[in-house]
Design a protein around this motif. Structure first.
Motif, PDB file in Angstrom:
ATOM      1  N   GLU A 129       0.828  -1.210   0.000  1.00  0.00           N
ATOM      2  CA  GLU A 129       0.000   0.000   0.000  1.00  0.00           C
ATOM      3  C   GLU A 129       0.861   1.259   0.000  1.00  0.00           C
ATOM      4  N   THR A 130       1.960   1.210   0.722  1.00  0.00           N
ATOM      5  CA  THR A 130       2.863   2.367   0.764  1.00  0.00           C
ATOM      6  C   THR A 130       3.454   2.649  -0.604  1.00  0.00           C
ATOM      7  N   HIS A 131       3.861   1.603  -1.300  1.00  0.00           N
ATOM      8  CA  HIS A 131       4.439   1.791  -2.633  1.00  0.00           C
ATOM      9  C   HIS A 131       3.401   2.310  -3.619  1.00  0.00           C
ATOM     10  N   LEU A 132       2.198   1.803  -3.516  1.00  0.00           N
ATOM     11  CA  LEU A 132       1.148   2.290  -4.407  1.00  0.00           C
ATOM     12  C   LEU A 132       0.845   3.758  -4.151  1.00  0.00           C
ATOM     13  N   ARG A 133       0.908   4.133  -2.909  1.00  0.00           N
ATOM     14  CA  ARG A 133       0.562   5.502  -2.540  1.00  0.00           C
ATOM     15  C   ARG A 133       1.668   6.486  -2.893  1.00  0.00           C
ATOM     16  N   ASN A 134       2.897   6.070  -2.727  1.00  0.00           N
ATOM     17  CA  ASN A 134       4.006   7.020  -2.817  1.00  0.00           C
ATOM     18  C   ASN A 134       4.776   7.016  -4.128  1.00  0.00           C
ATOM     19  N   GLN A 135       4.663   5.964  -4.889  1.00  0.00           N
ATOM     20  CA  GLN A 135       5.523   5.847  -6.057  1.00  0.00           C
ATOM     21  C   GLN A 135       4.850   6.345  -7.338  1.00  0.00           C
ATOM     22  N   ALA A 136       5.597   6.272  -8.396  1.00  0.00           N
ATOM     23  CA  ALA A 136       5.186   6.884  -9.660  1.00  0.00           C
ATOM     24  C   ALA A 136       4.029   6.172 -10.347  1.00  0.00           C
ATOM     25  N   PHE A 137       3.688   4.977  -9.904  1.00  0.00           N
ATOM     26  CA  PHE A 137       2.639   4.234 -10.591  1.00  0.00           C
ATOM     27  C   PHE A 137       1.328   4.999 -10.621  1.00  0.00           C
TER      28      PHE A 137
END
Length: 357
Positions: A129-137
């Motif tokens: 969830e953190t990666h989805l929220r914070n990254q360029a995707f």
């Protein structure tokens, strides 16, 4: 060559062999000086790298005074075998009896990391969830190369330190009574148990904010464990050390007239003290052994002579039992990185309901 000379040579050779045998346990370099000098004072306590043993009353001892054939631990060393520890995660512990010695150990963690990584499904979900929220995707969902850009090893291995289990050697020399070990850590720790001759371990209780494992654990010893932030919250316990004058945060608070922070920490400790006494019938600071970060601790007196030294068993020659976790990885950084990256990506794909094109 006459027979007398031959006999003399044989006798001398045998004597040399005996001397070499008697001292073969000694490493080529035995530390000298005061082991206390190897400790560094930090905000929340003392820190020492592998090669210094913490004893009671904040004492420091060289490991060569306790064990023979000591080998300084190496980073990410792995055990010979691993299995799941058959112990229930519980809030309930039995009290220390009068005929037992309470071997209380408290460490924040260790500077020695094992080649064992353990983490839960909940951590995987949070990281996805953190990666989805914070990254360029999210800002560029049409990017066909988002997997490579977002989930490079550089981005994904930030959790390695949190998931890596540390290990602490526990040397036990107390022989006047059976020892009830109470082991507490604020990080995931493998407790490597070493006991001297005639030592009886009657019971082990282990408490940790994260994971728990044991090396060289006698299967006949009863073990009770309490681990994980969620379970600790359920049991209404927050393990902390008592604030002391030598701790830097206490000193700084005194200098800056910010004693409210220390008062709050003392209140946290008082709650832990009450919980500990209720569960075990002893104080968490009575003869406690340990520091903020240390790789070896001694429960009991220092051996009186070489014959009383304990044989050292490094993690690389040990079998471990690890408290149940959703994911356990045994190996080095690369092994962990590849597995961790794979399952977090799978979780992201599941959250999205599709695979990227």
């Amino acid at each position: 060559m006459d027979i007398k000379r031959i006999i003399n040579i044989v006798v001398i050779s045998l004597l040399v062999g005996v001397i070499v045998y008697n001292f073969s346990w000694r490493p080529s370099k035995i530390p000298t000086g005061d082991p206390e000098s190897r400790f560094t004072q930090k905000n929340w306590g003392k820190v020492a790298y592998a090669g210094v043993v913490a004893g009671k009353n904040n004492s420091a001892i060289w490991p060569h005074e306790i064990v023979h054939e000591f080998k300084k631990p190496t980073k990410y060393s792995t055990p010979t075998a691993a299995s799941v520890l058959k112990a229930k995660n519980t809030c309930h512990f039995r009290k220390v009896r009068k005929d037992e010695h309470a071997g209380v150990v408290f460490v924040g963690g260790s500077n020695t990391k094992a080649g064992i990584f353990a983490f839960s499904k909940n951590k995987v979900i949070k990281r996805a969830e953190t990666h989805l929220r914070n990254q360029a995707f999210r800002s560029n969902p049409d990017n066909n190369h988002w997997i490579d850009e977002i989930f490079s090893v550089e981005n994904m291995n930030g959790s390695r330190g949190e998931d890596s289990m540390q290990y602490v050697d526990v040397f036990i020399t107390q022989t006047d009574k059976p020892v009830y070990l109470i082991l507490t850590s604020q990080n995931a720790v493998i407790w490597n148990i070493h006991k001297a001759k005639d030592v009886i371990i009657s019971n082990i209780a282990a408490i940790s904010t994260h994971g728990i494992a044991f090396a060289n654990l006698d299967s006949s010893i009863p073990v009770s464990i309490l681990y994980g932030k969620r379970k600790l919250k359920q049991c209404k316990v927050n393990p902390v050390r008592r604030p002391e004058k030598h701790m830097r945060y206490v000193q700084r608070a005194s200098l800056r007239d910010e004693l409210d922070a220390v008062a709050k920490q003392k209140d946290v400790y008082r709650k832990y003290l009450l919980w500990f006494k209720t569960k075990f019938g002893v104080s968490p600071e009575d003869n406690v052994v340990g520091e903020l970060r240390v790789s070896h601790v001694l429960v009991g007196p220092k051996p009186l002579n070489n014959d009383a030294l304990i044989r050292y068993i490094p993690l690389s020659e040990s079998q471990i039992q690890i408290a149940n976790q959703d994911h356990i990885v045994i190996g080095g950084e690369r092994t962990y990185d590849e597995f961790h990256k794979k399952i977090v990506i799978e979780k992201i794909e599941k959250i999205l309901g599709k695979k990227p094109s």
